[in-house]
Design an enzyme around this catalytic site. Structure first.
Site, PDB file in Angstrom:
ATOM      1  N   ASP A 288       0.778  -1.082  -0.021  1.00  0.00           N
ATOM      2  CA  ASP A 288       0.135  -0.025  -0.040  1.00  0.00           C
ATOM      3  C   ASP A 288       0.997   1.241   0.006  1.00  0.00           C
ATOM      4  OD1 ASP A 288      -3.074   0.589   1.632  1.00  0.00           O
ATOM      5  OD2 ASP A 288      -2.355   1.549  -0.011  1.00  0.00           O
TER       6      ASP A 288
HETATM    7  C1  GLC Z   1      -4.404   4.279   0.075  1.00  0.00           C
HETATM    8  C2  GLC Z   1      -5.310   3.182   0.191  1.00  0.00           C
HETATM    9  C3  GLC Z   1      -5.222   2.104  -0.793  1.00  0.00           C
HETATM   10  C4  GLC Z   1      -5.192   2.696  -2.195  1.00  0.00           C
HETATM   11  C5  GLC Z   1      -3.857   3.378  -2.240  1.00  0.00           C
HETATM   12  C6  GLC Z   1      -3.731   3.854  -3.836  1.00  0.00           C
HETATM   13  O1  GLC Z   1      -3.559   4.786   0.875  1.00  0.00           O
HETATM   14  O2  GLC Z   1      -5.147   2.525   1.435  1.00  0.00           O
HETATM   15  O3  GLC Z   1      -6.698   1.453  -0.596  1.00  0.00           O
HETATM   16  O4  GLC Z   1      -5.506   1.705  -3.351  1.00  0.00           O
HETATM   17  O5  GLC Z   1      -3.708   4.377  -1.296  1.00  0.00           O
HETATM   18  O6  GLC Z   1      -4.642   5.139  -3.442  1.00  0.00           O
END
Ligand code: GLC
Length: 740
Positions: A288
């Site tokens: 993430d």
């Molecule tokens: C965010 C979220 C994740 C998302 C990613 C990209 O922090 O936790 O669910 O897909 O970043 O935006």
């Protein structure tokens, strides 16, 4: 679970006597020899820097100057970008990668296409309330079609975290508290996004997130610690991911949370032992947002180099936004301090997905397609249908609803009646406010001759009551009041947790004052989570949850309020009476002192009942249904057998309607304590007034398996209760016994 057509899926291969059972590998064994050959051949040509480039996903905001980004791409130091919404630029960057880098490996562009791209559907928690997996698959298919046309090859969805705490802002993004329903939703969404081939020009690769246990955040506070015993992890939180892997999900995203002391993005037990070792997952794991370098903040890595080693060793193949892989693993490998084999394995997985996504054959997006597919009529029709089916009728005293279309005047009051952005809900990156049909728009279209007195009354969060008088005047000058109140989109989603689940701002006071006028009131509640709405349910005639219903929300709400569609949605999350009850969910344990009103020393509070405000599975209709004639095929079931159970459901009201009939079991005695109820089947049926249908479910012993005292996935002999009913708190009760 199979309903109606009892299809018993062959013999179940397991040894029962508390025996030795580990689940067979579940990943779809669809490795294509041709792709594997191409991966191997390409990998052999790659330099170490190019390999680490494939393991790096960048976002523009962290490398502002395009020039730097173009040089990075040309040098093969980038494998992917995220949340790119400019097709021209996407093609320009892709052309650099394909035509100007040494090996021409295409980039893969990922984005958060969570509940639609340009056609925004109801938020996922709303979709789940439709219990309509076929429709949920359809909305994902439409999202994929629009996203691919917009140059997005890969979505960071579905989000399939089981969530039992409504304080957690991200409860809106998943399917709610139940493992069985969450697993079916995971499958539906993977099928919708990917189809049989995510290289198809109208499909995209999926990404199961956030692996795993993110929804168990302590105190419902986002990014907080999670402590989940392995048995709970395997029985509650992992099954939706396993289901998604079985459906062939291309990728998985590792979460932010620390689980049992080991941050997920550095957790080899999860990312390698379970995901690959037990489930045979052959896709790749994406971290993430900076969750690799956040291992430093978690306190398990001294610096970025250590973080890179821990995450890559655990099985996180691609690093989102932070750049510890490409900054530090190169030197470590050259010094013999980090095995090249881990990097080769990660890069092979990434290349495999890129080949399957068709990026080597079709790296560019045809810009002429987007205008033809975005907001296509059939997309909007499906958006309207999903919004209708997601709405949940919580109360309808004296059948106030459906309203008559010849009503002379309506007061439409509340901050969400004419709000475009709030209908889109959280995580609607590709959505546009101008596409939204608000509730005011929808009512005006449905009732061209009705006097609609609209008054905002107040803002969602603002404490000003300056608008109250106008609202009271509208109410007093109208035949009926419809209030559009609740949460704004910004009040839920990532990093938007609440310790107070009451109506925000001064909306509650506005409701009280409007109620004091004595007018009939319908509340349309907009929300991304359960709210503590006890007073509302007590005092308002009719309450309908519309969640955040997407671009067609206003039309769908009008359809429901005026009877074009009879609501049938059911909650997939428990509504607590107050925050003090949290966590509260339907499938809790019985405890050694189950509540007994005659015995003060049993499990309970002294200030509220143990029961929730509204139970999982709850939802009303404009008509009424009666359940009768429960039939259980036999009272003893052998381990290799199956059991059919049926009940008659009758529409005893005056409207045609749909009912989501639910099947629950209770494994009364196990080698470990078992939930007092578990959803094991459901089916939505349509009934005309007076019509009766017999609905048959078939339970296989496979449906009864769980991780036992020895952490084996087994069904155990013994007695079970079962229910067929309208929600998790009611139904026709029977029992059976599993015998040798
Ligand atoms: C965010 C979220 C994740 C998302 C990613 C990209 O922090 O936790 O669910 O897909 O970043 O935006």
């Amino acid at each position: 679970m199979k309903t109606r057509k009892a299809v018993f899926l062959g013999l179940l291969f397991f040894v029962v006597c508390c025996g030795c059972v580990k689940e067979a590998k579940v990943g779809k064994p669809n490795l294509s020899p041709d792709i594997e050959r191409r991966v191997e051949k390409l990998l052999a040509k790659m330099t170490l820097e190019e390999k680490l480039g494939q393991m790096s996903q960048m976002h523009e905001i962290y490398r502002k100057e395009s020039l730097i980004l173009e040089n990075e791409i040309r040098a093969g130091r980038v494998g992917s970008f995220l949340n790119f919404f400019d097709i021209e630029k996407r093609n320009r960057f892709q052309r650099i990668a394909v035509e100007q880098s040494r090996l021409g490996i295409p980039l893969i562009f990922g984005a958060d296409v969570i509940h639609g791209h340009r056609t925004i559907f109801p938020v996922p928690l709303a979709e789940a309330a439709s219990w309509n997996m076929a429709l949920a698959e359809r909305t994902a298919k439409i999202a994929a079609r629009e996203a691919r046309a917009a140059g997005i090859d890969w979505t960071f969805g579905p989000m399939i975290d089981i969530a039992r705490d409504p304080r957690w802002g991200r409860i809106v993004e998943g399917a709610g508290e139940d493992t069985y329903l969450g697993s079916l939703m995971a499958r539906a969404k993977v099928r919708g996004f990917q189809g049989d081939d995510y290289g198809d020009s109208e499909r995209i690769a999926a990404c199961l997130k956030h692996f795993a246990g993110y929804g168990a955040a302590q105190a419902g506070r986002d990014y907080h610690t999670t402590d989940i015993p392995e048995r709970v992890l395997r029985n509650v939180y992992l099954p939706p991911f396993k289901a998604g892997v079985e459906e062939g999900a291309a990728t998985i995203m590792s979460g932010f949370n620390d689980i049992n002391g080991v941050p997920v993005s550095g957790n080899r037990f999860l990312m390698t032992d379970i995901l690959r070792g037990e489930w045979g997952f052959e896709g790749f794991v994406l971290s993430d947002w900076k969750s690799v370098t956040q291992l430093i903040d978690h306190g398990v890595a001294e610096d970025e180099q250590a973080a890179a080693v821990i995450a890559a060793t655990a099985g996180v193949d691609m690093e989102m936004v932070s750049s510890s892989y490409i900054d530090h693993l190169d030197e470590l490998v050259r010094k013999g301090k980090f095995p090249l084999s881990i990097i080769d394995e990660a890069v092979s997985r990434i290349l495999r997905v890129k080949f399957r996504a068709g990026l080597f054959e079709n790296p560019y997006t045809d810009v002429a397609i987007a205008p033809k597919v975005m907001l296509a009529d059939e997309h909007l029709e499906i958006a309207r249908q999903m919004a209708r089916e997601s709405m949940v009728l919580l109360k309808n005293e004296n059948q106030l609803l459906p309203l008559k279309k010849n009503v002379k005047s309506i007061a439409l009051i509340g901050p969400l009646a004419n709000s475009r952005k709030d209908m889109l809900g959280t995580w609607s990156l590709g959505g546009r406010e101008e596409d939204v049909v608000t509730m005011l728009d929808g009512l005006k279209k449905a009732l061209p001759n009705c006097e609609i007195n609209y008054a905002k009354g107040c803002d969602v969060l603002d404490t000003s009551k300056d608008g109250f008088n106008e609202a009271l005047e509208a109410a007093n000058n109208s035949d009926v009041v419809i209030m559009a109140i609740g949460e704004s989109a910004e009040l839920n989603g990532e990093a938007h947790c609440r310790t107070n689940l009451d109506l925000p701002g001064v909306q509650r006071e506005l409701l009280h004052q409007i109620h004091a006028t004595g007018k009939d009131i319908v509340v349309v509640l907009f929300t991304g989570r359960p709210l503590t709405i006890g007073w509302m349910l007590e005092n308002v005639n009719s309450v309908l949850i519309a969640w955040h219903p997407g671009v067609q929300g206003g039309n769908a709400i009008a359809d429901v309020l005026f009877g074009e569609y009879n609501p049938a949605g059911k909650l997939t999350v428990t509504f607590p009476r107050n925050v003090g009850q949290i966590p509260i969910f339907y499938n809790m344990k019985n405890t050694g002192r189950p509540e007994d009103p005659t015995d003060p020393y049993t499990t309970k509070y002294i200030d509220v009942p143990n029961t929730p405000l509204l139970p999982f599975g709850f939802g009303l209709s404009y008509t009424t249904f009666e359940y009768e004639n429960l039939k259980i095929e036999k009272d003893k079931v052998s381990m290799s057998g199956s059991l059919t159970v049926s009940a008659d459901i009758k529409n005893t009201g005056k409207y045609p309607g749909e009912e989501i009939v639910q099947l629950y079991i209770h494994d009364i005695t196990g080698s470990v304590t078992r939930p007092v109820k578990e959803l094991k089947g459901f089916e939505k049926i349509s009934l005309k007034p007076g019509q009766t249908k017999t609905l048959t479910f078939t339970l296989s012993t496979d449906d009864l398996r769980f991780y036992d005292i020895n952490m084996n996935f087994v069904a155990e002999l013994g007695k079970f209760d079962l229910w067929i009913g309208p929600n998790s708190a009611e139904g026709l009760k029977g029992s059976f016994e599993l015998t040798n």
